[in-house]
Design an enzyme around this catalytic site. Structure first.
Site, short mmCIF file in Angstrom:
data_model
loop_
_atom_site.label_atom_id
_atom_site.label_comp_id
_atom_site.label_asym_id
_atom_site.label_seq_id
_atom_site.Cartn_x
_atom_site.Cartn_y
_atom_site.Cartn_z
N SER A 182 0.74 -0.98 0.40
CA SER A 182 -0.26 -0.04 0.05
C SER A 182 0.56 1.06 -0.15
O SER A 182 2.25 0.83 -0.26
CB SER A 182 -0.82 -0.19 0.95
OG SER A 182 -1.76 1.31 1.42
N ASN A 183 0.78 2.27 0.42
CA ASN A 183 0.85 3.48 0.84
C ASN A 183 0.75 4.57 1.56
O ASN A 183 -0.11 3.91 2.37
CB ASN A 183 1.59 4.24 -0.68
CG ASN A 183 -0.26 4.67 -1.11
OD1 ASN A 183 -1.50 5.35 -0.82
ND2 ASN A 183 -1.17 4.69 -2.74
N ARG A 184 1.09 5.92 1.37
CA ARG A 184 0.91 6.00 3.13
C ARG A 184 -0.33 7.37 2.73
O ARG A 184 -0.85 7.71 3.35
CB ARG A 184 2.20 7.44 3.19
CG ARG A 184 3.32 6.65 3.53
CD ARG A 184 4.09 7.99 3.73
NE ARG A 184 5.92 6.48 4.12
CZ ARG A 184 6.09 6.38 4.85
NH1 ARG A 184 5.87 7.01 6.22
NH2 ARG A 184 8.06 6.23 5.59
N SER A 185 -0.98 7.27 1.73
CA SER A 185 -2.34 7.70 1.39
C SER A 185 -3.31 7.95 2.29
O SER A 185 -3.47 7.26 3.09
CB SER A 185 -3.39 7.55 0.40
OG SER A 185 -3.91 8.45 -0.25
N ALA A 205 -4.81 7.83 -4.94
CA ALA A 205 -3.33 7.36 -4.50
C ALA A 205 -2.91 5.57 -4.47
O ALA A 205 -2.77 4.49 -3.82
CB ALA A 205 -2.39 8.14 -3.27
#
Ligand code: C5P
Length: 421
Positions: free
Chosen positions: A218-221, A285
């Protein structure tokens, strides 16, 4: 408080709200509503019924609004008080609205100050019903509520389902929470052309691409930017659907919120919805890659040893894959988060992905991008327009972004022949 923050999107000064309060236990919560509306700058004229005054004394309302409450149509404070209040109101909110109030409003009675104001006003009227769930289910109460909306043009907010007053159990009949009533008030006050009734779809948040049943990429969004855009569009009167990946933010009030996990799920939730959209904002994102073959069982260290090799494949590009499904008049807005060559890369994405407007933001800069409440964006459009916004709270970025989109909604998109190639 994220999407439910009470920060005013524009000042409410010069706004007069008549707050009708009727005799239900939820009346105590409406002191908070009166306080919040006053804090946002509105002039709040509280009109309690006699029964309401048994639940909450006028002094509580006077304390939070700084104004006298209006209880009697026979007040010595001025003749035709009902006409003055009705004329000055930008909006009338009745909370809680009891079964009795719904009945009296539906019949067009004028047996107290509040019902008289309801007859005399041409401002939007919001009714927030609150009562025992069996009362709310009663066919006569339903008929009265329907008459109020269908014939009189009033708007019902709620009731919600949930725990009712002590001993009354659970069910539909609970008044919408005070902070949500403030949001609804904002949405009816803020309904403006060209947004009222427009269909807006917003993608938001990160996506989660599973590696096995336990792990994901995943990512930091945080989803904040997309949630702020969805809320702002709703506050302007649009019908908004928010398709979001995992985010800790609560569903924005009034917005249809669809929660998904992976990029594929986001695509499947978004594609059918864009067909009727007037505006699509791709603020998600989306993970660019996912495991080419997610494991059915947990990946174990004992099976893998010191190194784990993962083969990744591209996820679907939601903006690209839904472009053909969008009506040709729909405005498409994208985002570009870049660590370098921001303007060049954003300009390329604007064209490649078929956006009309792109909001470019620098990654790794303090006060911009992921996980923070502010953002600094550069707006580029397909006709060569360029606007640098200062670092602003994300809800203010949403205001500026939608102001730009609003021009195209009002006037139509400029001639596509003039688009940069
Ligand atoms: O990831 P990238 O920088 O290419 O994203 C630019 C724009 O494309 C964003 O508006 C993003 O929401 C959208 N996008 C998408 N589906 C993807 C990747 C990006 O809709 N798989």
């Amino acid at each position: 408080m994220g999407a439910r923050a009470l920060a005013p999107r524009r000042p409410w000064e010069d706004t007069t709200i008549v707050l009708g309060v009727t005799g239900g236990i939820a009346a105590y919560k409406v002191v908070q509503v009166a306080r919040d509306l006053t804090r946002l700058g509105a002039r709040v004229e509280v009109v309690p019924t006699d029964a309401a005054a048994r639940f909450v004394g006028p002094l509580s309302f006077e304390g939070v609004t700084g104004r006298p409450v209006h209880q009697s149509p026979w007040s010595a404070r001025g003749a035709a008080l009902h006409v003055r209040l009705a004329r000055e109101a930008d909006l009338v909110l009745v909370a809680p609205a009891t079964a009795d109030l719904l009945a009296r409003a539906a019949q067009g009675r004028a047996d107290d100050l509040l019902t008289t104001v309801l007859l005399a006003t041409s401002a939007p009227v919001l009714l927030a019903p609150a009562m025992n769930h069996r009362m709310w289910a009663h066919p006569q109460v339903r008929a009265n509520a329907r008459h109020c909306t269908e014939v009189l043009g009033h708007h019902l907010v709620g009731p919600d389902a949930g725990p009712l007053a002590v001993g009354e159990g659970e069910g539909a009949g609970r008044m919408v929470e005070p902070q949500d009533l403030v949001e609804w008030t904002g949405a009816y006050l803020g309904r403006t052309e060209p947004w009222a009734g427009r269909r807006v779809i917003v993608t938001a948040g990160p996506t989660r691409e599973p590696l096995d049943p336990i792990r994901f990429v995943s990512n930091r969004s945080s989803g904040r930017m997309g949630f702020a855009i969805a809320r702002e569009a709703w506050l302007r009167g649009a019908e908004v659907t928010l398709v979001t990946g995992p985010s800790t933010l609560p569903d924005p009030v009034g917005v249809e919120t669809v929660r998904v996990g992976s990029a594929q799920e986001m695509l499947e939730a978004t594609r059918p919805r864009v067909a009727t959209a007037d505006v699509v904002v791709y603020a998600a994102a989306v993970s660019d890659y996912r495991s080419a073959s997610p494991a059915d069982q947990k990946i174990r260290k004992s099976d893998q040893g010191a190194r784990l090799k993962l083969e990744m494949e591209e996820t679907p590009d939601i903006a690209r894959e839904t472009a053909a499904a969008r009506p040709s008049s729909a405005v498409a807005v994208g985002f570009a988060l870049e660590t370098r060559e921001l303007e060049e890369r954003a300009g390329e994405k604007l064209k490649e992905k078929g956006f009309h407007l792109i909001a470019a933001n620098p990654a790794g800069e303090e006060g911009a991008g992921f996980e923070v409440a502010t953002n600094r964006v550069l707006l580029l459009d397909r006709w060569g327009g360029r606007e640098e916004l200062p670092t602003l709270p994300k809800d203010q970025v949403a205001v500026r972004l939608l102001d730009r989109v609003g021009t195209w909604l009002a006037e139509g998109l400029p001639d596509t022949a003039e688009m940069g190639s």
